[in-house]
Design an enzyme around this catalytic site. Structure first.
Site, PDB file in Angstrom:
ATOM      1  N   GLY A 104       0.814  -1.193   0.000  1.00  0.00           N
ATOM      2  CA  GLY A 104       0.000   0.000   0.000  1.00  0.00           C
ATOM      3  C   GLY A 104       0.854   1.251   0.000  1.00  0.00           C
ATOM      4  O   GLY A 104       2.087   1.195   0.015  1.00  0.00           O
ATOM      5  N   ASN A 105       0.205   2.400  -0.003  1.00  0.00           N
ATOM      6  CA  ASN A 105       0.939   3.660   0.013  1.00  0.00           C
ATOM      7  C   ASN A 105       1.621   3.908   1.348  1.00  0.00           C
ATOM      8  O   ASN A 105       2.637   4.596   1.423  1.00  0.00           O
ATOM      9  CB  ASN A 105      -0.019   4.815  -0.298  1.00  0.00           C
ATOM     10  N   ASP A 165      -5.045  -3.257  -5.759  1.00  0.00           N
ATOM     11  CA  ASP A 165      -5.770  -3.514  -4.517  1.00  0.00           C
ATOM     12  C   ASP A 165      -7.257  -3.661  -4.763  1.00  0.00           C
ATOM     13  O   ASP A 165      -7.916  -4.532  -4.182  1.00  0.00           O
ATOM     14  CB  ASP A 165      -5.498  -2.399  -3.494  1.00  0.00           C
ATOM     15  N   ARG A 166      -7.789  -2.858  -5.650  1.00  0.00           N
ATOM     16  CA  ARG A 166      -9.226  -2.909  -5.949  1.00  0.00           C
ATOM     17  C   ARG A 166      -9.574  -4.133  -6.800  1.00  0.00           C
ATOM     18  O   ARG A 166     -10.657  -4.704  -6.667  1.00  0.00           O
ATOM     19  CB  ARG A 166      -9.649  -1.606  -6.624  1.00  0.00           C
ATOM     20  N   THR A 173      -4.961   4.638   2.883  1.00  0.00           N
ATOM     21  CA  THR A 173      -4.491   5.999   2.644  1.00  0.00           C
ATOM     22  C   THR A 173      -5.567   6.785   1.908  1.00  0.00           C
ATOM     23  O   THR A 173      -5.802   7.963   2.185  1.00  0.00           O
ATOM     24  CB  THR A 173      -3.187   5.975   1.829  1.00  0.00           C
TER      25      THR A 173
END
Length: 214
Positions: free
Chosen positions: A7-8, A105-106, A128
């Site tokens: 992730g970010n 991610d989606r 995020t």
């Protein structure tokens, strides 16, 4: 099998043995000592002790910062890699979205949600960014992206010199009696209204009754 969610803000690694999640490891996406820490966690002797049924590694990444480092690390460890993207997702899920703009991610959320929960879904993912993904009859219809609550908090404090950092907690009353209470109310009730409002508008627009997954 090892699965890696880049992730970010965080990297979350899941270790699966006999198709069961055995351990979760969380690291900072921008940690300058990331590779050193990974080497300590996944040196050759420790990998053998994990007793993985195969050396597969599935990666879902939305961060260019660490993606190549992670891929190179597990490639050197002789893992078979799958880096999730719109072109290699298994199954017959259709995505009505601009190709190559939909985050991994989606895609992963959509695939897992359909497999586990059914065909009419609304996924809300708090990271995020706060994202909403709309699935109607097993078809990904699109979504919504809004700033995550922590990013909004940090931006407000950064730009408003007299506002200080607060803990974000549930509050009963919407009207605050001091700056701290007012900010806590704004974030709690503001994000509650954001989430509920977007969900309601999506349901009206798509004319469906989804299972909502948070």
């Amino acid at each position: 099998m090892i699965v890696v969610d880049i992730g970010n803000t965080n990297i979350v690694i899941g270790l699966f043995v006999n198709q069961k999640l055995k351990n979760i490891i969380r690291l900072d996406t921008k940690d300058k000592k990331l590779i050193i820490k990974l080497e300590n966690i996944f040196n050759s002797s420790k990998i053998s002790k994990l007793k993985l049924e195969n050396k597969n590694c599935i990666i879902s990444s939305v961060s260019d910062y660490s993606e190549k480092k992670i891929i190179n690390f597990f490639t050197k460890k002789k893992f078979n890699l799958l880096n999730v993207n719109i072109n290699n997702i298994p199954g017959n899920i259709k995505f009505k979205y601009e190709r190559n703009q939909l985050g991994a991610d989606r895609i992963a959320n959509t695939f897992a949600a359909i497999k586990k929960y059914g065909k009419n879904l609304l996924i809300v993912d708090f990271g995020t960014a706060t994202t909403f993904d709309v699935i109607v009859n097993n078809v990904y219809e699109g979504g919504v992206i809004s700033p995550g609550i922590n990013i909004s908090h940090d931006a407000l404090v950064s730009y408003a010199s007299k506002l200080k950092k607060i803990s974000i907690v549930k509050v009963k009353k919407i009207t605050g009696k001091n700056t701290k209470n007012s900010m806590q109310s704004g974030f709690y009730w503001g994000y509650t209204a954001l989430i509920n409002g977007v969900i309601k508008k999506i349901i009206v627009e798509k004319k469906y009754k989804p299972k909502i997954i948070l």
